[in-house]
Structure formats: C-alpha cells, structure tokens
Scaffold this motif. Structure first.
Motif, PDB file in Angstrom:
ATOM      1  N   ASP A  42       0.859  -1.185   0.000  1.00 41.78           N
ATOM      2  CA  ASP A  42       0.000   0.000   0.000  1.00 41.78           C
ATOM      3  C   ASP A  42       0.902   1.245   0.000  1.00 41.78           C
ATOM      4  N   PRO A  43       0.304   2.441  -0.075  1.00 45.60           N
ATOM      5  CA  PRO A  43       1.151   3.637  -0.193  1.00 45.60           C
ATOM      6  C   PRO A  43       2.110   3.815   0.991  1.00 45.60           C
ATOM      7  N   GLU A  44       1.799   3.205   2.136  1.00 42.98           N
ATOM      8  CA  GLU A  44       2.716   3.304   3.277  1.00 42.98           C
ATOM      9  C   GLU A  44       3.794   2.222   3.238  1.00 42.98           C
ATOM     10  N   GLY A 108      -3.752   4.401  -3.009  1.00 45.67           N
ATOM     11  CA  GLY A 108      -3.726   5.707  -2.384  1.00 45.67           C
ATOM     12  C   GLY A 108      -4.618   6.741  -3.066  1.00 45.67           C
TER      13      GLY A 108
END
Lengths: 301, 297
Positions: A42-44, A108
């Motif tokens: 994921d974006p993190e 995201g």
C-alpha cells in the motif's frame, strides 16, 4: 461478527484467506512458470498481496493462447463481439466496490477519484463495445476508380497484439489499451507494470466472467524492461502498442520489431486524470490495430 | 497347441506413476537441447490418418518428412505413416530418401473386421511396397478374455507381413489397467511383433508416460528372457518437444542407449514436428518463431 465480539464469545479467531494474484492466460489463472512474485504494497509500504511476476516463458504461453483464440474471435459476428464487450462493462459495474476499494487501499486514491476512475473505466469499455459493429463502416470505404471495378477497402484485425499500457493509470489506462484492440477481432497480451498491479488482475477476473473466450485477453503482470525485448522479437506477434515516453524503450521496440515487420504504435503516457477524459477515447485507437484490405471487383462495362 | 499366456509380473501402479512423473521434472538446455531436438526428429513417424487425406496432402507431408526445415542441420524423420491407399503416393515421393513408409492395416483403428479381410489388407499393403505395418490388436477378443485368439491373429498377420516390419498397436486407452497393458505387451511380443505401440491416436487417453514405462519394462524383461529385441512406439498425444524428450530419457534409463535408434524406438506424431521446429528456431535465432511460418500438416 467482529473479531472482538468473537473473542468475547469464545469462538476461535478466524484466519483470513489472503489472495494470491495470478496471471490471466488462455482463460485460466496461472502462477508464473518461474515461480516469481512481486510484492504489492500500500502507499505506506505495508505488504498487501503477492502478485505473480510473469517471465519470458509466461509471455510465450500467452502469445500461444492468443494465437489459438484469434481466428475464432475474429470470426464471431461484429454484433456478438459488441454484446460480449458490453458484458465486460456490466461485470465491471457490478464489481465497482472491489475496484474502488483496491484503488483507495492499495493505490492511495482519494475516494472520489477512485469512484471517477471506475466510472470512467466502465464508460470506456461501453464506448468501445459500441464500435464493434460500426467501425468497419467508418474506417472502410468505397473508392472511386477510373476503370470498371467496384473498389472497396475494409479494415481487418491484425492478429495478436501485445500491449504495454500506461504505468500511471492502473485501470482506465489498461482498458483504454485493451478494448480498441479486441473490438476489431484482435487478441491481446497485456503486459502490466507499475506501482499498482492488482486492479489489472481483478480486471482479468471480470473479463473471465464476461463470456469473453479464453485467450482473447491475456494479462501478465511483470516488468516492461524485462519482457519488452521478447515481445518485440517474437515472430508470432503482429503488433505492439506502447504507452511510454521512454526513448530507450521506444527505440528497442522499433528495432527488434522490424524483423517480422510488426506494426508498432507508440504513445505518451499522460497523467491519470487525462486518461479519464473522454478525449482519450478515439476511433483512431481502433484504426491502429487493423489492416486495410482493398478488393477490386469487376462490374462489367 | 493353443497359446497360453506365461506368468506375467503384476504392475505396481503407484511406483510406475511416480517413476514416470520423475521424467517430467528435468530440464534440458542449450546444446543438449539442440541435440535432443535433432534426435527427436530422427525418431518421428510423421503421421496423417484422416478420412480427409488426399494424395496432395500426403505429398506435402512426405516432402516435410524428408526436409523438415530449411536449416540442413535438421535431419529427416524416420518414417511417414499413412493409410494403405496412400502408400503408393508416399513411396513415389520418398524413393531413395531413406525415409520409410509405414501403413496402418487391419481395419484401423477399430480392428473390427474379419480376419481374412485384415490379412488381405496387410498382404496387399506390403505388396504395394510398405516397409512397415502398424496393426491393431483385436480388442474385442482381448476384453472377452480370448488371449489365444489375439496371439494367433498377430502371428498370422506377422506371417502375412513377410519382409515388412510389424508394429502391434495395443490401444492401451481401451485396455483399462497397467496389468492388462503388460499382458498384452507380452502376447504381442510372443506372437512376433517387431515393435509394440501404445495407441492409434483415435482414442483418449493415447500414449502416456506410465503406460509407455510399463511397455518398456515388458520389452526389457522379454529381452533378458529370450534375447529378442523388440522396439517401442508411443503414439498419440505427444505434441511438444518437451514431452518427446521425456520419452527419450525414459527409454535411455529403462533400456539403455542401444534402444535410442530409429530401428528400436519411434514417436508416432503429427503436430510434434512443428513444435520441435519452433524450438529449433528459438535455439538457433534466440527469438520465438511463428507457427504461421510452418506448414500445418
């Protein structure tokens, strides 16, 4: 029942069933022959899923499947092809929450943009599906000739088309590449690269349940840099579409493609908002993957 | 004295299937791959057995058999296998090439005709000049338990063959179990078969690795017991080069190098040759070749 409530009630904690994203080849979902996967995060940067990473041999298998399916797909009536492509739009609409969820959680996207992306993808499929029984009239022609012949030109599918779609637009960019190629009777192998790979394979699952015959659309997730040389040199590929401004890739493609005179179509890869713009859909995208056949028919004097 | 089937060892199904599966897990690369591809071509009985066969189609097949590719390093195949009515066409085309003409006689593929009719078919086909006869066993008699009749029919067909080599098709897909395959192999070898062959190609399943392994072991044991050499021909369902060399490795590891010659081993196939040629081009040029550059028969 929530996990917390289940715990209180004494029921055992449920083990979630995680999905491995598999390649879509010949109507089946297969792991890579190489056994390789890439990590979808994921974006993190948190791990979400393993995504099969296509190798040279997966590409070879996909071309074989596409070749086997091409004749049958092109021989279907134009109206039947349009019905089947409409069905993809219906199936996508039905699964919009899945796609929106993926775009938000893994890509995201803001919720509103994710909704716009899915709507645009559905509309794009719908738009091209409508062309199936119309593009021959618009792209074909009756030619005025100065001799006793009835002379007409007709567009025909090229055959097997390899697509290297947008790296920026994970859903709309992909359907905008696939649909105009298959609407005329080509079969495609889409090589999907980029930050967000899972929507492409979810799209494969939607296509698989839309009466599209196996092998008409094949979706491989992998690295463009790794697969492009094989795609460009494969003698059983009739055309390649590339959406990238990378000069090195464009040159490599055009050089290797010359061996069997492949048609090469290169485009820039605009920002993802531009992909959603209706201006991005065009009859000329269909025109790119057809050959024009001209027939001279004697009509007497 | 009527033929009695000698004691035949029973087949361990699990062991045979595991052993056969082991052959599918090896990989052959680069120069060894090229050698295996050429080797495969030399073993092929290039086959067309369709109701729609025409002299023109057989002619094209024969030319392909003699020179499968433009690259002169690709050898000729072992034989062309056609219906009896096409033997004349094939012989004319293949004269002097070293490629043999095989023909299926005996009411192929079912074998359900009168013995005298089948014998006559064999004699006439041999008179036309066929080098090899591929016969089918009488499965009706076999499944009814009439082993002696199956044996005697093969023996009389062997006699009718005269100088021609006899390949006996067991049609393993209709025999049911490995034990039946092993027994039928024994009967065919006792009756004088020069080759034993798995299938007609008209019944599914056709050739499989385990069935072929059972037959190879029967050949090995027969050789040890009598000193008589019998060849092996798996046929039907072998479509890729990869499958073909799985058979080659299995032959080598069951019967040894002595059997790795077209005199003792054949692959009955039609589409296999095209796949081998595609792989050959891939090995030669480094890129994948198009099926459209090859003839489709």
């Amino acid at each position: 029942m929530s996990a917390a409530r289940r715990k209180r009630s004494g029921a055992p904690e449920r083990v979630p069933v995680a999905k491995t994203y598999k390649l879509y080849v010949g109507g089946a979902f297969v792991r890579s022959e190489s056994g390789q996967t890439s990590r979808q995060t994921d974006p993190e940067g948190r791990f979400v899923a393993n995504v099969s990473k296509a190798s040279r041999k997966d590409f070879r298998d996909a071309v074989r499947a596409a070749r086997a399916a091409q004749g049958g797909w092109a021989r279907k009536s134009a109206f039947n092809r349009s019905q089947i492509l409409f069905r993809i739009a219906e199936t996508l609409e039905d699964r919009r929450s899945l796609f929106e969820h993926t775009l938000v959680e893994q890509g995201g996207f803001a919720a509103a943009e994710a909704a716009a992306e899915v709507s645009s993808a559905v509309d794009r499929v719908f738009w091209y599906a409508g062309w199936a029984d119309k593009f021959t009239q618009v792209l074909g022609n009756v030619n005025p000739v100065a001799s006793p012949f009835f002379n007409f030109s007709m567009p025909e599918p090229m055959g097997v088309v390899v697509l290297l779609p947008s790296l920026r637009s994970p859903l709309v960019g992909l359907v905008s590449a696939i649909l105009p190629a298959i609407v005329s009777g080509n079969t495609v192998v889409a090589l999907v690269d980029g930050e967000l790979l899972t929507p492409a394979l979810d799209l494969g699952e939607a296509i698989a349940t839309s009466d599209v015959p196996g092998g008409v659309v094949n979706i491989l997730t992998g690295r463009h840099a790794e697969l492009l040389p094989h795609a460009a040199a494969h003698m059983d590929v009739d055309a390649v579409g590339l959406w990238s401004a990378d000069v090195g890739m464009r040159t490599a493609l055009q050089t290797a493609a010359a061996d069997n005179v492949k048609r090469v179509r290169v485009h820039d890869d605009p920002e993802r908002a531009a992909w959603r713009d209706p201006a991005a859909e065009s009859l000329y995208r269909i025109d790119e993957f057809v050959e024009i056949k001209t027939a001279w028919h004697p009509i007497g004097t | 004295m009527s033929y009695v089937l000698p004691p035949v060892p029973s087949v361990d199904q699990v062991a045979v299937e595991q052993r056969a599966a082991a052959f599918t897990k090896r990989s052959i690369k680069t120069s060894a791959k090229k050698a295996a591809l050429a080797f495969t071509v030399r073993m092929i009985d290039l086959t067309t057995l369709e109701g729609a066969d025409t002299p023109g189609k057989v002619l094209r097949l024969c030319r392909k058999a003699m020179r499968p590719a433009l690259d002169p390093q690709v050898p000729s195949v072992a034989a062309v296998c056609v219906y009896p009515t096409m033997v004349g066409v094939a012989l004319r085309e293949l004269a002097g090439s070293g490629v043999k003409v095989a023909s299926v006689a005996t009411a192929f593929p079912s074998g359900q005709s009168f013995l005298d009719v089948r014998l006559d078919e064999v004699r006439r086909t041999v008179e036309l000049g066929a080098d090899e006869i591929d016969m089918v066993i009488n499965r009706g008699a076999w499944l009814a338990g009439d082993v002696a009749r199956v044996h005697d029919e093969i023996a009389s067909i062997k006699q009718a063959c005269g100088p021609a080599h006899l390949k006996v098709i067991l049609e393993t897909g209709e025999l049911g179990t490995y034990d039946q395959v092993r027994k039928a192999s024994q009967v065919a070898m006792d009756a004088g078969a020069d080759f034993i062959k798995t299938s007609t190609g008209k019944v599914s399943p056709a050739a499989t690795l385990p069935v072929t392994l059972v037959m190879l072991e029967a050949i090995r044991d027969h050789f040890h017991a009598t000193g008589r050499v019998v060849g092996m021909k798996p046929a039907g369902g072998i479509r890729t080069a990869k499958q073909a060399w799985q058979y080659l490795v299995m032959v080598k590891e069951t019967l040894g190098d002595a059997w790795l010659t077209p005199d003792r081993f054949r692959l009955g196939a039609s589409s296999l040759l095209n796949d081998v040629l595609l792989q050959w081009e891939r090995a030669r040029t480094g890129h994948y070749e198009s099926v459209r550059s090859l003839s489709d028969d």
